[in-house]
Design a protein around this motif. Structure first.
Motif, PDB file in Angstrom:
ATOM      1  N   GLN A  47      -4.952  -5.684  -4.858  1.00  9.68           N
ATOM      2  CA  GLN A  47      -5.371  -6.309  -4.492  1.00  9.68           C
ATOM      3  C   GLN A  47      -5.479  -7.847  -4.263  1.00  9.68           C
ATOM      4  O   GLN A  47      -6.343  -8.974  -3.799  1.00  9.68           O
ATOM      5  CB  GLN A  47      -6.421  -6.712  -5.483  1.00  9.68           C
ATOM      6  N   VAL A  48      -4.178  -8.509  -5.089  1.00 11.57           N
ATOM      7  CA  VAL A  48      -4.190  -9.838  -4.529  1.00 11.57           C
ATOM      8  C   VAL A  48      -3.065 -10.713  -3.284  1.00 11.57           C
ATOM      9  O   VAL A  48      -4.096 -11.290  -2.346  1.00 11.57           O
ATOM     10  CB  VAL A  48      -2.649 -10.781  -5.192  1.00 11.57           C
ATOM     11  N   GLN A  99       0.768  -1.526  -0.092  1.00  9.08           N
ATOM     12  CA  GLN A  99       0.175  -0.353   0.157  1.00  9.08           C
ATOM     13  C   GLN A  99       1.238   1.049   0.025  1.00  9.08           C
ATOM     14  O   GLN A  99       0.570   2.288  -1.237  1.00  9.08           O
ATOM     15  CB  GLN A  99      -0.961   0.224   1.562  1.00  9.08           C
ATOM     16  N   SER A 131     -11.288   0.501 -11.139  1.00 12.06           N
ATOM     17  CA  SER A 131     -10.241   0.256 -12.002  1.00 12.06           C
ATOM     18  C   SER A 131     -11.442  -0.627 -13.338  1.00 12.06           C
ATOM     19  O   SER A 131     -12.621  -0.617 -12.941  1.00 12.06           O
ATOM     20  CB  SER A 131     -10.084  -1.895 -11.006  1.00 12.06           C
ATOM     21  N   ARG A 154      -9.578   2.911  -4.547  1.00 10.71           N
ATOM     22  CA  ARG A 154      -9.328   2.699  -6.089  1.00 10.71           C
ATOM     23  C   ARG A 154      -9.561   1.412  -6.498  1.00 10.71           C
ATOM     24  O   ARG A 154      -9.453   1.894  -7.494  1.00 10.71           O
ATOM     25  CB  ARG A 154      -8.127   1.830  -5.403  1.00 10.71           C
ATOM     26  N   PHE A 155     -10.619   0.683  -5.779  1.00 13.72           N
ATOM     27  CA  PHE A 155     -10.997   0.063  -6.583  1.00 13.72           C
ATOM     28  C   PHE A 155     -11.865  -0.700  -7.478  1.00 13.72           C
ATOM     29  O   PHE A 155     -12.396  -0.828  -9.152  1.00 13.72           O
ATOM     30  CB  PHE A 155     -11.460  -1.893  -6.008  1.00 13.72           C
ATOM     31  N   SER A 156     -13.084   0.273  -7.281  1.00 11.97           N
ATOM     32  CA  SER A 156     -13.633   0.832  -8.192  1.00 11.97           C
ATOM     33  C   SER A 156     -13.131   2.464  -8.899  1.00 11.97           C
ATOM     34  O   SER A 156     -14.471   2.489  -9.921  1.00 11.97           O
ATOM     35  CB  SER A 156     -14.840   1.993  -6.850  1.00 11.97           C
ATOM     36  N   ALA A 165      -4.630  -8.352  -0.469  1.00 14.34           N
ATOM     37  CA  ALA A 165      -5.731  -8.099   0.108  1.00 14.34           C
ATOM     38  C   ALA A 165      -6.615  -9.762   0.427  1.00 14.34           C
ATOM     39  O   ALA A 165      -7.145 -10.024   1.260  1.00 14.34           O
ATOM     40  CB  ALA A 165      -6.501  -6.912  -0.518  1.00 14.34           C
ATOM     41  N   LEU A 166      -6.711 -10.304  -0.702  1.00 14.36           N
ATOM     42  CA  LEU A 166      -7.045 -11.179  -0.436  1.00 14.36           C
ATOM     43  C   LEU A 166      -6.536 -12.247   0.331  1.00 14.36           C
ATOM     44  O   LEU A 166      -7.001 -13.064   1.004  1.00 14.36           O
ATOM     45  CB  LEU A 166      -7.649 -12.394  -2.078  1.00 14.36           C
ATOM     46  N   SER A 222      -0.775  -1.680  -8.219  1.00 18.34           N
ATOM     47  CA  SER A 222      -2.330  -1.809  -7.334  1.00 18.34           C
ATOM     48  C   SER A 222      -3.004  -3.512  -7.818  1.00 18.34           C
ATOM     49  O   SER A 222      -3.957  -3.875  -6.591  1.00 18.34           O
ATOM     50  CB  SER A 222      -3.454  -0.986  -8.250  1.00 18.34           C
ATOM     51  N   GLY A 223      -3.225  -3.908  -8.529  1.00 13.67           N
ATOM     52  CA  GLY A 223      -2.897  -5.301  -9.131  1.00 13.67           C
ATOM     53  C   GLY A 223      -2.332  -6.155  -7.609  1.00 13.67           C
ATOM     54  O   GLY A 223      -2.836  -7.486  -7.577  1.00 13.67           O
ATOM     55  N   LEU A 230      -9.044   1.258   0.031  1.00 14.20           N
ATOM     56  CA  LEU A 230      -9.051   0.458  -0.806  1.00 14.20           C
ATOM     57  C   LEU A 230     -10.321  -0.249  -2.136  1.00 14.20           C
ATOM     58  O   LEU A 230     -10.738   0.204  -3.081  1.00 14.20           O
ATOM     59  CB  LEU A 230      -8.838  -1.362   0.122  1.00 14.20           C
TER      60      LEU A 230
END
Length: 224
Positions: free
Chosen positions: A79-80, A37, A170, A166-168, A82-83, A75-76, A163
């Motif tokens: 996401q990984v 981050q 994408s 940011r994801f919104s 975060a999961l 950023s991608g 987060l």
């Protein structure tokens, strides 16, 4: 048949193993997520003006300047991670809840075991269910007076909202579309700061609970 005194150490056979390995994995993944981050924030600073030029000139993100591509790639990765942080944290919480229920059944676990997982993702209740789950687990594993979890939870919510922001943004091709009115470096900076704070307090909580679990296991073994 004699009944067990809930205030005395439980027999070792009734207590599951301390989920120490799961705790270590949860800490490592959380550290990686927080560091990523911070990298996203650093990459977003040069990426913002580049993104504005891409929008104005109609250049595809796939052939855009490197700063924009680097920001999208990091950023991608976030996401990984975060999961991965979700899975690792929930596995540790699941094991810790089972330990707390077995070691100190007199301590009420207000939320059922399914909420160890669903509490983080179900809309609305995700604002407070995970906090209740962690607080109940800690009460079941740690004796004595305990500090408030409010600061950790507040920092976590700020981090999660950053987060989502940011994801919104994408796009379907995996890149990120930054609009002219999106103060991305500001959002990412707040998210990075909140992520670091949440990380430090989360690690502290994991270590506190793990230490309490080991103490309960040792007391049970000594009383056997």
């Amino acid at each position: 048949m004699s009944q067990l005194n809930p205030y005395e150490p439980r027999p070792p056979a009734l207590i599951p193993p301390v989920p120490a390995r799961a705790a270590q994995v949860a800490v490592v993944v959380a550290i990686c997520l927080a560091l990523t981050q911070v990298l996203v924030f650093v990459a977003s600073i040069p990426a913002r003006p580049v993104a504005d030029r891409i929008l104005q000139e109609g250049v595809s993100a796939a052939v855009g300047p490197p700063f924009y591509l680097i920001f999208s790639q990091i950023s991608g990765l976030a996401q990984v991670l975060a999961l991965g942080g979700f899975v690792a944290g929930c596995l540790w919480l699941h094991g810790s809840r089972a330990f707390a229920v077995a070691a100190r059944p007199e301590i009420l676990q207000e939320r059922g075991p399914v909420w160890v997982w669903l509490g983080w993702v179900v809309p609305v209740v995700s604002l407070w269910f995970p906090l209740q789950v962690v607080a109940d687990i800690r009460r079941g594993c740690v004796r004595g007076q305990q500090r408030s979890l409010g600061a950790w939870w507040a920092a976590w919510l700020v981090f999660v909202f950053s987060l989502f922001f940011r994801f919104s943004s994408s796009s379907g091709d995996g890149s990120f579309r930054l609009t002219v009115d999106m103060p991305l470096p500001v959002v990412e900076g707040i998210g990075a700061a909140a992520g670091v704070v949440a990380l430090v307090l989360w690690i502290r909580t994991i270590r506190e609970i793990t230490a309490g679990q080991r103490e309960l296991a040792e007391r049970a073994a000594a009383a056997a």
